[in-house]
Scaffold this motif. Structure first.
Motif, PDB file in Angstrom:
ATOM      1  N   ASP A 121       0.830  -1.205   0.000  1.00 49.53           N
ATOM      2  CA  ASP A 121       0.000   0.000   0.000  1.00 49.53           C
ATOM      3  C   ASP A 121       0.865   1.256   0.000  1.00 49.53           C
ATOM      4  N   HIS A 122       0.259   2.357  -0.429  1.00 52.08           N
ATOM      5  CA  HIS A 122       1.001   3.620  -0.495  1.00 52.08           C
ATOM      6  C   HIS A 122       0.261   4.771   0.190  1.00 52.08           C
ATOM      7  N   HIS A 123      -0.715   4.449   1.046  1.00 52.10           N
ATOM      8  CA  HIS A 123      -1.463   5.533   1.688  1.00 52.10           C
ATOM      9  C   HIS A 123      -0.705   6.104   2.886  1.00 52.10           C
ATOM     10  N   LEU A 124      -0.630   7.416   2.922  1.00 48.19           N
ATOM     11  CA  LEU A 124       0.015   8.135   4.020  1.00 48.19           C
ATOM     12  C   LEU A 124      -0.635   7.767   5.347  1.00 48.19           C
ATOM     13  N   SER A 125      -1.949   7.538   5.320  1.00 43.58           N
ATOM     14  CA  SER A 125      -2.704   7.294   6.553  1.00 43.58           C
ATOM     15  C   SER A 125      -2.586   5.854   7.042  1.00 43.58           C
ATOM     16  N   ASN A 126      -1.843   4.985   6.309  1.00 42.19           N
ATOM     17  CA  ASN A 126      -1.772   3.565   6.706  1.00 42.19           C
ATOM     18  C   ASN A 126      -0.956   3.405   7.992  1.00 42.19           C
ATOM     19  N   PRO A 127      -1.578   2.885   9.056  1.00 44.11           N
ATOM     20  CA  PRO A 127      -0.864   2.723  10.322  1.00 44.11           C
ATOM     21  C   PRO A 127      -0.016   1.455  10.384  1.00 44.11           C
ATOM     22  N   GLY A 128      -0.063   0.595   9.353  1.00 43.66           N
ATOM     23  CA  GLY A 128       0.585  -0.712   9.425  1.00 43.66           C
ATOM     24  C   GLY A 128      -0.302  -1.648  10.219  1.00 43.66           C
ATOM     25  N   SER A 129       0.020  -2.940  10.223  1.00 43.32           N
ATOM     26  CA  SER A 129      -0.853  -3.869  10.927  1.00 43.32           C
ATOM     27  C   SER A 129      -0.042  -4.740  11.863  1.00 43.32           C
ATOM     28  N   GLY A 305     -13.318   9.656  10.330  1.00 44.30           N
ATOM     29  CA  GLY A 305     -13.123   8.205  10.224  1.00 44.30           C
ATOM     30  C   GLY A 305     -12.597   7.733   8.879  1.00 44.30           C
ATOM     31  N   GLY A 306     -12.213   8.658   8.008  1.00 43.78           N
ATOM     32  CA  GLY A 306     -11.704   8.266   6.689  1.00 43.78           C
ATOM     33  C   GLY A 306     -10.196   8.364   6.621  1.00 43.78           C
ATOM     34  N   GLY A 307      -9.657   8.424   5.418  1.00 48.25           N
ATOM     35  CA  GLY A 307      -8.209   8.482   5.233  1.00 48.25           C
ATOM     36  C   GLY A 307      -7.874   8.820   3.803  1.00 48.25           C
ATOM     37  N   GLY A 308      -6.683   8.420   3.355  1.00 47.21           N
ATOM     38  CA  GLY A 308      -6.271   8.680   1.978  1.00 47.21           C
ATOM     39  C   GLY A 308      -4.885   9.261   1.899  1.00 47.21           C
TER      40      GLY A 308
END
Ligand code: 5GP
Ligand code: MN
Length: 341
Positions: A121-129, A305-308
Motif C-alpha cells: 500500500d502507499h497511503h500516508l494514513s496507513n498505520p501498518g498492521s 473516520g476516513g483516510g487517503g
C-alpha cells in the motif's frame, strides 16, 4: 530492455518478495469501491504469481465499474474467495486500513485472519498492521502499481509477461493515481517505472484516454448538474458541491459515474479545500482534494473516520448529507484559513 530499475529494487522487503514468490494459491484483495490502482495491482500480482507457477484469485467487495472493464483479466474478478480453493497467502493491495477491503473481509473474517498476509500500500494514513503480516507501505510511491512493478522485477518476472497484460494492468494504476503524471505525487522513480512499462508494451496513451477522457453522455450530464451546484466560502478557499440520488435518477447514472467530478471541482482557482458530498442511504460519502503546500486532506477526512493521501482523501460519514456537510465544512474552513500563502 534498456531501462534498468535495479537501483530501486532494494525498496522491496525480502519478506514480501519471499511470500509472493512462494505463493501457490494466492487470494488477492482490492479495496471496496475499486479504482484502477487497486484493481491493476491485484491483476498485476495475479500475473506475477502465475508466472511463478502458482494460481491466483482476485477479489473485490464491490462489482467492477464499467470504466475498468478494459483491464485484461478483470472478467475473472470475484466478490468472494473460491470456496473450493485452499489458499496459502492473502495479499491486500492499496488499502490504507484492512477494513477498506469492505464486506468481503467481514464475510470471510476467519479466512482473512488465518492466512499468512502481505500488505502492499502507499497511503500516508496507513498505520501498518499487527500480527503475521509482511507489510510494505510506501507513501512516497505514487501508486500501489508502482510498487508491484518493482516486486515483479525483483522476482525476475519480465514486465512483458502474460502477453502484455502485466504491464498494461500496472500502467493503468499509475495513470489512475497520478492523473496521467499530472499530480505532485509523481517522482523520478514513478517516471522511470512507467518508462519501463511502456518499453514492455503498455499502451499508455490508450489507457489514459480510457480512464480520463472517455465518458458516457449520461455521465457528462451528471457532471453538469453537480458543477452547476458549486458553492464556496472564504473567498473561494473552500469549494464544494453535492450529488443527490435524484441526480442519478434524472440522468440514468449510477454512483460509480460520480468518479472524476471532484477533479473538475478542484480546478476552482482559489480553492485550498474542495469537497464533494454524495448522498447514500442515510450516509454521506465525501471526496476531498487539496492544494500542494496547503491542507493535509487526511487531517480533514481523518476527523470523520476516513483516510487517503495528503492531496486526495475520502470518508463515509453516517449522517444525512446536510448534517455531514455542515460538520465537514466547519473543519474544512478552519483548516483552509490556517494556510498561509
Ligand atoms: P476518492 O476521493 O478518489 O474516492 O479517494 C481518494 C483517496 O482517498 C484514495 O486513495 C482512497 O483510497 C482514499 N479513500 C477514499 N475514501 C476513503 C475512506 O473512506 N477511508 C480511507 N481510509 N481512505 C479513503
Ligand atoms: Mn492507490
Amino acid at each position: 530492455m534498456t531501462i534498468d530499475l535495479g537501483v530501486y529494487l532494494e525498496a522491496v522487503p525480502v519478506s514480501v518478495a519471499e511470500r509472493v514468490g512462494g505463493a501457490r494459491e494466492a487470494l488477492i484483495v482490492s479495496h471496496e469501491n475499486p479504482d484502477a490502482d487497486t484493481l491493476g495491482a491485484a491483476l498485476g500480482l495475479a500475473r506475477i504469481v502465475e508466472f511463478n507457477g502458482g494460481r491466483a484469485t482476485t477479489v473485490c467487495a464491490d462489482p467492477v465499474p464499467p470504466l475498468y472493464a478494459f483491464l485484461a483479466g478483470i472478467e475473472a474478478e470475484r466478490m468472494d474467495p473460491d470456496p473450493a480453493t485452499a489458499y496459502d497467502l492473502l495479499v491486500v493491495v492499496d488499502c490504507g486500513t484492512l477494513d477498506r477491503v469492505g464486506a468481503v473481509g467481514r464475510r470471510h473474517a476467519a479466512l482473512f485472519e488465518r492466512l499468512p498476509r502481505v500488505i502492499i500500500d502507499h497511503h500516508l494514513s496507513n498505520p501498518g498492521s499487527a500480527g503475521p503480516s509482511a507489510d510494505w507501505i510506501d507513501p512516497d510511491s505514487a501508486a500501489t502499481c508502482e510498487m508491484v512493478t518493482l516486486l515483479a522485477v525483483r522476482l525476475g518476472v519480465p514486465l512483458g509477461a502474460a502477453d502484455g497484460a502485466l504491464a498494461a494492468a500496472l500502467m493503468a494504476g499509475i495513470v489512475m493515481d497520478t492523473s496521467t503524471f499530472a499530480h505532485p505525487n509523481v517522482t523520478p522513480r514513478t517516471l522511470t517505472i512507467a518508462a519501463a512499462l511502456v518499453e514492455a508494451g503498455a499502451p499508455l496513451a490508450e489507457i489514459s484516454r480510457l480512464l480520463y477522457r472517455t465518458k458516457p453522455d449520461a455521465q457528462l450530464r451528471l457532471f453538469g448538474r453537480v458543477l452547476e451546484r458549486l458553492e464556496g466560502s472564504d473567498r473561494g478557499r473552500v469549494v464544494w458541491s453535492s450529488l443527490f440520488d435524484a441526480d442519478l435518477l434524472a440522468t440514468g447514472t449510477s454512483p460509480a459515474d460520480s468518479e472524476g467530478i471532484i477533479d473538475l471541482l478542484s480546478q476552482a482557482e482559489a480553492a485550498e479545500v474542495t469537497v464533494i458530498f454524495k448522498e447514500g442511504s442515510g450516509e454521506t460519502r465525501i471526496s476531498v482534494r487539496t492544494k500542494p503546500g496547503g491542507v493535509d486532506a487526511t487531517v480533514l477526512t481523518g476527523a470523520f473516520g476516513g483516510g487517503g493521501h495528503a492531496r486526495a482523501a475520502g470518508a463515509t460519514i453516517l449522517l444525512p448529507l446536510e448534517e455531514a456537510r455542515e460538520a465537514v465544512l466547519a473543519v474544512a474552513r478552519r483548516l483552509a484559513l490556517a494556510v498561509a500563502r
